[in-house]
Scaffold this motif. Structure first.
Motif, PDB file in Angstrom:
ATOM      1  N   UNK A 224      14.559 -59.492 -88.046  1.00 40.11           N
ATOM      2  CA  UNK A 224      13.098 -59.469 -88.081  1.00 40.11           C
ATOM      3  C   UNK A 224      12.695 -58.005 -88.025  1.00 40.11           C
ATOM      4  N   UNK A 225      11.828 -57.607 -88.923  1.00 38.56           N
ATOM      5  CA  UNK A 225      11.398 -56.214 -89.007  1.00 38.56           C
ATOM      6  C   UNK A 225      10.896 -55.710 -87.659  1.00 38.56           C
ATOM      7  N   UNK A 226      11.443 -54.592 -87.195  1.00 42.61           N
ATOM      8  CA  UNK A 226      11.014 -54.007 -85.934  1.00 42.61           C
ATOM      9  C   UNK A 226      11.826 -54.430 -84.729  1.00 42.61           C
ATOM     10  N   UNK A 227      12.750 -55.389 -84.902  1.00 46.63           N
ATOM     11  CA  UNK A 227      13.578 -55.866 -83.792  1.00 46.63           C
ATOM     12  C   UNK A 227      15.052 -55.629 -84.107  1.00 46.63           C
ATOM     13  N   UNK A 228      15.888 -55.697 -83.074  1.00 45.67           N
ATOM     14  CA  UNK A 228      17.328 -55.570 -83.278  1.00 45.67           C
ATOM     15  C   UNK A 228      17.847 -56.819 -83.967  1.00 45.67           C
ATOM     16  N   UNK A 229      18.638 -56.638 -85.008  1.00 44.51           N
ATOM     17  CA  UNK A 229      19.210 -57.779 -85.709  1.00 44.51           C
ATOM     18  C   UNK A 229      20.300 -58.422 -84.854  1.00 44.51           C
ATOM     19  N   UNK A 230      20.723 -59.600 -85.273  1.00 43.58           N
ATOM     20  CA  UNK A 230      21.750 -60.345 -84.554  1.00 43.58           C
ATOM     21  C   UNK A 230      22.804 -60.806 -85.544  1.00 43.58           C
ATOM     22  N   UNK A 231      24.073 -60.615 -85.189  1.00 45.69           N
ATOM     23  CA  UNK A 231      25.184 -61.012 -86.057  1.00 45.69           C
ATOM     24  C   UNK A 231      26.185 -61.847 -85.277  1.00 45.69           C
ATOM     25  N   UNK A 232      26.599 -62.966 -85.871  1.00 48.18           N
ATOM     26  CA  UNK A 232      27.582 -63.846 -85.239  1.00 48.18           C
ATOM     27  C   UNK A 232      28.570 -64.325 -86.295  1.00 48.18           C
ATOM     28  N   UNK A 233      29.784 -64.647 -85.832  1.00 50.71           N
ATOM     29  CA  UNK A 233      30.809 -65.229 -86.695  1.00 50.71           C
ATOM     30  C   UNK A 233      31.351 -66.468 -86.016  1.00 50.71           C
ATOM     31  N   UNK A 234      31.599 -67.515 -86.798  1.00 49.00           N
ATOM     32  CA  UNK A 234      32.063 -68.775 -86.243  1.00 49.00           C
ATOM     33  C   UNK A 234      33.563 -68.935 -86.456  1.00 49.00           C
ATOM     34  N   UNK A 235      34.254 -69.267 -85.374  1.00 52.52           N
ATOM     35  CA  UNK A 235      35.704 -69.331 -85.422  1.00 52.52           C
ATOM     36  C   UNK A 235      36.201 -70.707 -84.994  1.00 52.52           C
TER      37      UNK A 235
END
Length: 235
Positions: A224-235
């Motif tokens: 979201x513009x202006x916020x920290x992005x979030x990244x996840x991976x599914x295992x």
């Protein structure tokens, strides 16, 4: 009598952007179908439906803090073969209250983050068809990854910001937070008539159209513009 030791991991706490402080989580509320495009893709009429809410657990088993610049590895959940992503603006409540007015709602906001409302869609569908609660589809371990919080004063344009989700680098959701049917302030006002909101509460404000399935080995990045992005991976 059995002695009980409070588990140290039981309380989830989100990172506050740019500080060493943490935001302890109390409850997690979610708004259903708050973007017209998503409501339509789920078979509903957004012009006829008032806001409705469901909950996720607020503990550290369900709420997964994801630090900026990292990729959280999360287990693919059991009992599903149709596991869906929903990228959402998350609102953190910093001041409690009941029957909060729309005008006063911003005063109760501590900050904002990017969250993923992960959903066992096949199990949710079965519960819908049977007229039963959604818990097994929505409220389970690792179902609410959330990025770092940015204080409200540091995110002035968050309610008209680009929101997107990429699956293995390919964009699947792309919209703007000003496409919400019910604004953040309206959502807080409505929710506070049903529950007394308290510091530590999180509100997932709904997802735009483009939801879909993720499988083992795949990665998601929500932004979201202006916020920290979030990244996840599914295992």
């Amino acid at each position: 009598m059995v002695d009980y030791v409070f588990p140290p991991h039981a309380v989830a706490a989100l990172q506050i952007n740019g500080t060493d402080q943490r935001f302890p989580v109390r409850r997690v509320y979610c708004v259903g179908r708050n973007y017209a495009g998503h409501a339509r893709e789920m078979g509903s009429d957004p012009d006829r439906e008032p806001p409705f809410f469901f909950c996720k657990p607020g503990d550290a088993a369900a709420v997964v803090p994801v630090a900026p610049g990292t990729v959280a590895e999360l287990p693919y959940p059991p009992q599903t073969s149709n596991y869906h992503y929903e990228c959402e603006l998350v609102v953190a409540i910093g001041a409690g209250g009941s029957n909060i007015s729309v005008d006063d709602a911003p005063k109760h906001i501590f900050g904002y983050a990017v969250g993923l409302d992960m959903t066992r869609r096949d199990l949710q569908g079965k519960m819908k068809d049977a007229g039963r609660p959604w818990e097994i589809g929505k409220a389970f371990d690792y179902s609410a990854p959330v990025g770092a919080l940015r204080r409200a004063a540091e995110a002035p344009g968050v309610e008209s910001a680009a929101i997107a989700l990429a699956l293995d680098g390919a964009v699947r959701q792309s919209s703007s937070t000003d496409h919400m049917i019910w604004s953040v302030a309206e959502t807080i006002a409505n929710l506070s008539t049903l529950f007394r909101l308290e510091p530590g509460d999180l509100i997932f404000t709904g997802t735009p159209e483009g939801v879909g399935a993720v499988t083992r080995g795949q990665s998601l990045t929500g932004s979201i513009e202006g916020l920290s992005s979030i990244s996840v991976k599914f295992i």
